[in-house]
Design a protein around this motif. Sequence first.
Motif, PDB file in Angstrom:
ATOM      1  N   ASP A 103       0.996  -1.229  -0.029  1.00 17.24           N
ATOM      2  CA  ASP A 103       0.019  -0.177   0.187  1.00 17.24           C
ATOM      3  C   ASP A 103       0.898   1.139  -0.081  1.00 17.24           C
ATOM      4  O   ASP A 103       0.617   2.258  -0.728  1.00 17.24           O
ATOM      5  N   ARG A 104       1.765   1.310   0.734  1.00 16.04           N
ATOM      6  CA  ARG A 104       2.919   2.337   0.877  1.00 16.04           C
ATOM      7  C   ARG A 104       3.671   2.683  -0.476  1.00 16.04           C
ATOM      8  O   ARG A 104       3.914   3.637  -0.966  1.00 16.04           O
ATOM      9  N   TYR A 108       3.191   6.013  -2.707  1.00 17.43           N
ATOM     10  CA  TYR A 108       4.011   6.894  -2.762  1.00 17.43           C
ATOM     11  C   TYR A 108       4.258   7.001  -4.505  1.00 17.43           C
ATOM     12  O   TYR A 108       4.262   8.132  -4.774  1.00 17.43           O
ATOM     13  N   ALA A 225       9.092   3.511   4.353  1.00 18.00           N
ATOM     14  CA  ALA A 225       7.758   3.352   5.062  1.00 18.00           C
ATOM     15  C   ALA A 225       7.326   1.774   4.716  1.00 18.00           C
ATOM     16  O   ALA A 225       6.504   1.209   5.516  1.00 18.00           O
ATOM     17  N   ALA A 226       7.810   1.222   3.692  1.00 20.61           N
ATOM     18  CA  ALA A 226       7.506   0.076   3.318  1.00 20.61           C
ATOM     19  C   ALA A 226       8.517  -1.033   3.539  1.00 20.61           C
ATOM     20  O   ALA A 226       9.687  -1.168   3.188  1.00 20.61           O
TER      21      ALA A 226
END
Length: 316
Positions: A103-104, A108, A225-226
């Motif tokens: 999702d991240r 992005y 963040a992933a």
Amino acid sequence: MTRPKIDLTISIVNHSNPDMLRDCLASLFASARNLSVEVWVIDNATDGRGVAQMREEFPQVRWLFNETRQGFAANHNLVLRQAQSRYACILNDDTLIHPGAFDRLVGYMDQNRSVGMAGAKLLNADGTLQNCTFRFFTLMSTLVEISLLPGPLCALKQWWVDGAQNQNEPQLVDWVLGACIVVRKETLERIGPLDSETFPIANNEEVDWCFRSWKAGWPVAFVPAATITHFGGQSMKTPSGEPDRMRIELMRTRISFFRKNYGFLQALLLRLILVGTLPWNALMLGQALMRKTTEPAQCRTNWFTLYRVARIALRP
């Protein structure tokens, strides 16, 4: 009936690590919360262990079966060439996807439409950071990489690692490790899939892919963040005392990368480096053996690996 729009097509190659692949698939589906995901597994002519059970447990996964073993690029290209989604992803089977990772990554790239590819933060099995962002190869970086150096100088071998991997915010980088790369559909259409002819087995195909992406005007990004745990090296393990097949293939394809992207002269100079450093490395190994700072089996592995690399460099 119109086929529903897919956000992300994920390609995974099964190397007969059934327990790892099963855990990878379970973590993948648990982590993709807000995306429509299509997952393909390419069975690379394995012994079939665990396949029937996984097909029953994950009926949403689509499978392809090779009759003969193929290389990293050729396997993933089977999926990349037919992906109809907004993004495609190559993913190793020896990975665990942390919640929200895809999702991240996709979020992005949705917000940064000039970016062509993106990679996640990779962790080792013990939770420590794994090197996953790098600078493009140079003759100097390869000289340092191939040379056995005294202890105080070993830190120089980190020159080719991009410090972006230590940051908490997304960064543009030269290339990211091929354990997980998400590519934009438009980028894939522009630069094509992985190069399976120049890199027929494994290693450096992702470097070439990222190089082509940058060259076509599509930057490559690192999205910390992933997060993904990557166990690594599960398909090319080296028995004690034998040549390191992964490192040999790494240097063989390094020559191919230089020849393709930097030209004949730089490739020739690279070959000279790989051959010319052999006497120095032999001296360093001899000293380590006499001082008993390295086990004999490790010395044999290093010597036969470096010798094989030099022989490859001498070939036309």
